[in-house]
Design a protein around this motif. Structure first.
Motif, PDB file in Angstrom:
ATOM      1  N   SER A  59      99.486  34.259  82.339  1.00 52.75           N
ATOM      2  CA  SER A  59      99.124  33.708  80.971  1.00 52.75           C
ATOM      3  C   SER A  59      99.392  35.034  79.876  1.00 52.75           C
ATOM      4  CB  SER A  59      97.460  33.332  80.822  1.00 52.75           C
ATOM      5  OG  SER A  59      97.426  32.254  81.789  1.00 52.75           O
ATOM      6  N   MET A  60      99.180  36.050  80.178  1.00 50.78           N
ATOM      7  CA  MET A  60      99.490  37.349  79.515  1.00 50.78           C
ATOM      8  C   MET A  60     100.850  37.608  79.219  1.00 50.78           C
ATOM      9  SD  MET A  60      96.621  40.180  81.040  1.00 50.78           S
ATOM     10  CE  MET A  60      97.412  41.422  79.898  1.00 50.78           C
ATOM     11  N   ALA A  61     101.457  37.387  80.446  1.00 51.04           N
ATOM     12  CA  ALA A  61     102.754  37.685  80.257  1.00 51.04           C
ATOM     13  C   ALA A  61     103.778  36.539  79.622  1.00 51.04           C
ATOM     14  CB  ALA A  61     103.671  37.927  81.799  1.00 51.04           C
ATOM     15  N   ASP A  62     103.303  35.241  79.641  1.00 52.91           N
ATOM     16  CA  ASP A  62     103.814  34.194  78.887  1.00 52.91           C
ATOM     17  C   ASP A  62     103.643  34.318  77.346  1.00 52.91           C
ATOM     18  OD1 ASP A  62     104.698  33.121  81.228  1.00 52.91           O
ATOM     19  OD2 ASP A  62     103.539  31.492  81.634  1.00 52.91           O
ATOM     20  N   LYS A  63     102.394  34.598  77.113  1.00 57.70           N
ATOM     21  CA  LYS A  63     102.056  34.777  75.515  1.00 57.70           C
ATOM     22  C   LYS A  63     102.975  35.872  75.055  1.00 57.70           C
ATOM     23  CE  LYS A  63      99.480  34.567  71.822  1.00 57.70           C
ATOM     24  NZ  LYS A  63      97.700  34.360  71.471  1.00 57.70           N
ATOM     25  N   VAL A  64     102.879  37.073  75.923  1.00 59.25           N
ATOM     26  CA  VAL A  64     103.610  38.263  75.303  1.00 59.25           C
ATOM     27  C   VAL A  64     105.033  37.977  75.102  1.00 59.25           C
ATOM     28  CG1 VAL A  64     104.439  40.597  76.062  1.00 59.25           C
ATOM     29  CG2 VAL A  64     101.936  39.954  76.215  1.00 59.25           C
ATOM     30  N   HIS A  65     105.738  37.325  76.193  1.00 59.74           N
ATOM     31  CA  HIS A  65     107.071  37.004  76.087  1.00 59.74           C
ATOM     32  C   HIS A  65     107.337  36.026  74.731  1.00 59.74           C
ATOM     33  CE1 HIS A  65     111.112  35.921  77.243  1.00 59.74           C
ATOM     34  NE2 HIS A  65     110.999  34.478  76.988  1.00 59.74           N
ATOM     35  N   ILE A  66     106.340  35.197  74.343  1.00 61.13           N
ATOM     36  CA  ILE A  66     106.597  34.308  73.594  1.00 61.13           C
ATOM     37  C   ILE A  66     106.510  34.842  72.109  1.00 61.13           C
ATOM     38  CG2 ILE A  66     105.612  32.164  72.355  1.00 61.13           C
ATOM     39  CD1 ILE A  66     104.829  30.849  75.096  1.00 61.13           C
ATOM     40  N   THR A  67     105.620  35.783  72.037  1.00 66.83           N
ATOM     41  CA  THR A  67     105.211  36.277  70.578  1.00 66.83           C
ATOM     42  C   THR A  67     105.810  37.656  70.559  1.00 66.83           C
ATOM     43  OG1 THR A  67     103.023  37.181  71.856  1.00 66.83           O
ATOM     44  CG2 THR A  67     103.095  35.196  70.530  1.00 66.83           C
ATOM     45  N   ASN A  68     106.422  38.347  71.596  1.00 60.52           N
ATOM     46  CA  ASN A  68     106.975  39.541  71.459  1.00 60.52           C
ATOM     47  C   ASN A  68     106.090  40.686  71.207  1.00 60.52           C
ATOM     48  OD1 ASN A  68     109.137  41.420  71.481  1.00 60.52           O
ATOM     49  ND2 ASN A  68     109.711  41.200  69.650  1.00 60.52           N
TER      50      ASN A  68
ATOM     51  N   ASN B  72     101.017  30.345  71.311  1.00 56.64           N
ATOM     52  CA  ASN B  72     102.360  30.656  70.188  1.00 56.64           C
ATOM     53  C   ASN B  72     101.667  31.449  69.119  1.00 56.64           C
ATOM     54  OD1 ASN B  72     104.389  29.172  71.589  1.00 56.64           O
ATOM     55  ND2 ASN B  72     102.929  27.258  71.252  1.00 56.64           N
ATOM     56  N   THR B  73     100.508  31.838  68.854  1.00 58.60           N
ATOM     57  CA  THR B  73      99.993  32.315  67.646  1.00 58.60           C
ATOM     58  C   THR B  73      99.352  33.406  67.902  1.00 58.60           C
ATOM     59  OG1 THR B  73      99.586  29.855  66.973  1.00 58.60           O
ATOM     60  CG2 THR B  73      98.486  31.765  65.917  1.00 58.60           C
ATOM     61  N   VAL B  74      99.618  34.533  67.038  1.00 62.65           N
ATOM     62  CA  VAL B  74      99.019  36.035  66.895  1.00 62.65           C
ATOM     63  C   VAL B  74      98.334  36.165  65.502  1.00 62.65           C
ATOM     64  CG1 VAL B  74      99.415  38.323  67.020  1.00 62.65           C
ATOM     65  CG2 VAL B  74     100.739  36.737  68.437  1.00 62.65           C
ATOM     66  N   ASN B  75      97.190  36.255  65.423  1.00 61.46           N
ATOM     67  CA  ASN B  75      96.403  36.483  64.281  1.00 61.46           C
ATOM     68  C   ASN B  75      95.682  37.604  64.423  1.00 61.46           C
ATOM     69  OD1 ASN B  75      97.050  34.143  62.644  1.00 61.46           O
ATOM     70  ND2 ASN B  75      95.742  32.683  63.981  1.00 61.46           N
ATOM     71  N   TYR B  76      96.177  38.606  64.933  1.00 59.61           N
ATOM     72  CA  TYR B  76      95.749  39.892  64.916  1.00 59.61           C
ATOM     73  C   TYR B  76      96.743  40.870  65.011  1.00 59.61           C
ATOM     74  CZ  TYR B  76      97.185  40.101  69.996  1.00 59.61           C
ATOM     75  OH  TYR B  76      98.008  40.278  70.784  1.00 59.61           O
ATOM     76  N   GLY B  77      96.287  42.197  65.089  1.00 62.89           N
ATOM     77  CA  GLY B  77      97.346  43.299  65.133  1.00 62.89           C
ATOM     78  C   GLY B  77      97.971  43.670  64.011  1.00 62.89           C
ATOM     79  N   HIS B  78      97.418  43.229  62.728  1.00 65.43           N
ATOM     80  CA  HIS B  78      98.253  43.260  61.507  1.00 65.43           C
ATOM     81  C   HIS B  78      97.119  44.124  60.682  1.00 65.43           C
ATOM     82  CE1 HIS B  78     100.779  40.162  62.907  1.00 65.43           C
ATOM     83  NE2 HIS B  78      99.777  39.431  63.167  1.00 65.43           N
ATOM     84  N   GLY B  79      97.856  44.763  59.669  1.00 65.21           N
ATOM     85  CA  GLY B  79      96.918  45.561  58.875  1.00 65.21           C
ATOM     86  C   GLY B  79      96.146  46.792  59.567  1.00 65.21           C
ATOM     87  N   ALA B  80      94.976  46.985  59.143  1.00 67.48           N
ATOM     88  CA  ALA B  80      94.281  47.992  59.840  1.00 67.48           C
ATOM     89  C   ALA B  80      93.825  47.976  61.042  1.00 67.48           C
ATOM     90  CB  ALA B  80      92.643  48.271  59.076  1.00 67.48           C
ATOM     91  N   ASP B  81      93.994  46.599  61.695  1.00 66.71           N
ATOM     92  CA  ASP B  81      93.807  46.297  63.167  1.00 66.71           C
ATOM     93  C   ASP B  81      94.577  47.247  63.953  1.00 66.71           C
ATOM     94  OD1 ASP B  81      91.902  44.437  62.789  1.00 66.71           O
ATOM     95  OD2 ASP B  81      93.356  42.707  63.354  1.00 66.71           O
ATOM     96  N   ILE B  82      95.807  47.702  63.274  1.00 67.96           N
ATOM     97  CA  ILE B  82      96.895  48.626  64.095  1.00 67.96           C
ATOM     98  C   ILE B  82      96.049  49.755  64.517  1.00 67.96           C
ATOM     99  CG2 ILE B  82      98.890  50.105  63.862  1.00 67.96           C
ATOM    100  CD1 ILE B  82     100.100  47.941  61.848  1.00 67.96           C
ATOM    101  N   ILE B  83      95.387  50.339  63.955  1.00 65.90           N
ATOM    102  CA  ILE B  83      94.556  51.517  64.200  1.00 65.90           C
ATOM    103  C   ILE B  83      93.053  51.265  64.914  1.00 65.90           C
ATOM    104  CG2 ILE B  83      93.836  53.864  63.330  1.00 65.90           C
ATOM    105  CD1 ILE B  83      96.704  53.301  62.862  1.00 65.90           C
TER     106      ILE B  83
END
Length: 360
Positions: free
Chosen positions: A171-180, A198-209
């Motif tokens: 599941s991890m690998a499939d999501k990572v492949h789909i969302t790069n 298919n959705t990524v709603n994290y890892g943007h903005g200050a989440d990066i740090i």
């Protein structure tokens, strides 16, 4: 005397281990990942995966020879050499290989059936026989290898102790492949599962740090500082370094694309939080510093050695300044010259110091 980190790979494997995203007490799992198990079963399997990733990086740091890692001694190769650079990414090899195996295979009744031709087309990992052998130490079983070399057009991958671990990994690998989001696989990021496949709603903005931090205080600082600077109208964008991700704040949006001079930078330095301040003229800050707590004054009371430009006498970004009769030097060629581990209560002082000292 025991000498640690004889090889560059040992230092960077420890960093990769620290970069595995810390697990909270609980986290959201989207229903799309719970088709074959309960949330409790998923939690248990993912924690087993998390421990596996952490142990792989940790064991590379202890026994790099066993993993076939590049053995470049840190006393023989400087930080910027190709040998040292190779070691920065080498620790990822076992988990990148695992990702490629999962990506090139399909899950059937708890077994990954690998398409060897598809795997060979995407794999770029070196020394795969020795890594296959090491992965078997962590509970994987491979049918279709001979002396850990590929000997069949199809390879069967099992995890006999807990088949649900393979389900979670797939599941991890499939999501990572789909969302790069390959870095989220390599750091075993639990937020991969909070949205659908298919959705990524994290890892943007200050989440990066914030997602790289290990302590509650550091995470709270990141979001507090981001809120203040966003309210002030700063434009922000990511800014990578060898030591980890950064998030920089600029007065103009165009500076983000150009990677121009930022005013503030929050940086994950091997998972430790640093704040950089763009202060070009310390003399304009001296009077204000007298009113500041010691935690702020200490930012200015040490020197660095500078870079090669200072040695050559061609440095135009460094600055020399005096406080209480003592002279200090700070380099400003590669980053803003003032950096430190920040404190949330001192945010107003950081803002004021940049306002006072930004202009020469």
């Amino acid at each position: 005397m025991i000498v640690e980190n004889i090889y560059w790979i040992q230092e960077w494997a420890k960093v990769r281990q620290a970069e595995v995203v810390r697990l909270p007490d609980s986290f959201e799992i989207h229903d799309s990942f719970l088709k074959h198990m309960s949330k409790e079963e998923f939690d248990s399997a993912f924690k087993e995966v998390w421990n596996m990733f952490t142990n792989i990086y940790g064991n590379i740091a202890k026994f790099p020879e066993v993993f076939g890692m590049p053995l470049h001694k840190s006393v023989e190769y400087k930080y910027s050499t190709k040998e040292a650079r190779e070691s920065r990414s080498a620790a990822y090899r076992p988990l990148k290989l695992l990702f490629y195996l999962l990506n090139a295979g399909d899950l059937h009744n708890g077994t990954i059936i690998l398409d060897v031709n598809k795997f060979k087309a995407i794999n770029d990992v070196k020394n795969i026989p020795i890594i296959f052998e090491r992965l078997s130490d962590y509970g994987f079983y491979f049918d279709g290898l001979k002396n850990y070399k590929i000997a069949s057009e199809s390879i069967y991958i099992l995890y006999p102790d807990n088949a649900q671990v393979l389900t979670v990994l797939k599941s991890m690998a499939d999501k990572v492949h789909i969302t790069n989001r390959i870095n989220d696989f390599l750091s075993c990021h639990y937020k991969l599962f909070q949205d659908d496949t298919n959705t990524v709603n994290y890892g943007h903005g200050a989440d990066i740090i914030a997602d790289k931090m290990h302590t509650k205080q550091e995470k709270e600082f990141v979001y507090a500082m981001d809120a203040v600077l966003s309210e002030m109208g700063y434009y922000a964008g990511s800014r990578e370094s060898n030591e980890g991700p950064g998030y920089a704040y600029y007065s103009k949006e165009s500076e983000i694309r150009k990677k121009g001079p930022y005013h503030y930078l929050m940086s994950s330095n091997k998972t430790k939080l640093f704040l950089y301040l763009r202060i070009r003229n310390v003399s304009k800050c001296i009077d204000y510093l007298k009113e500041c707590p010691d935690s702020v004054k200490q930012i200015f009371l040490w020197s660095d050695t500078g870079c090669s430009n200072r040695i050559k006498g061609t440095c135009i970004y460094g600055q020399e300044y005096a406080i209480d009769g003592n002279t200090y030097w700070r380099c400003g060629c590669c980053n803003a010259p003032f950096y430190f581990s920040p404190i949330i209560n001192d945010i107003p002082h950081y803002i004021k110091l940049v306002e006072l000292g930004l202009k020469k």
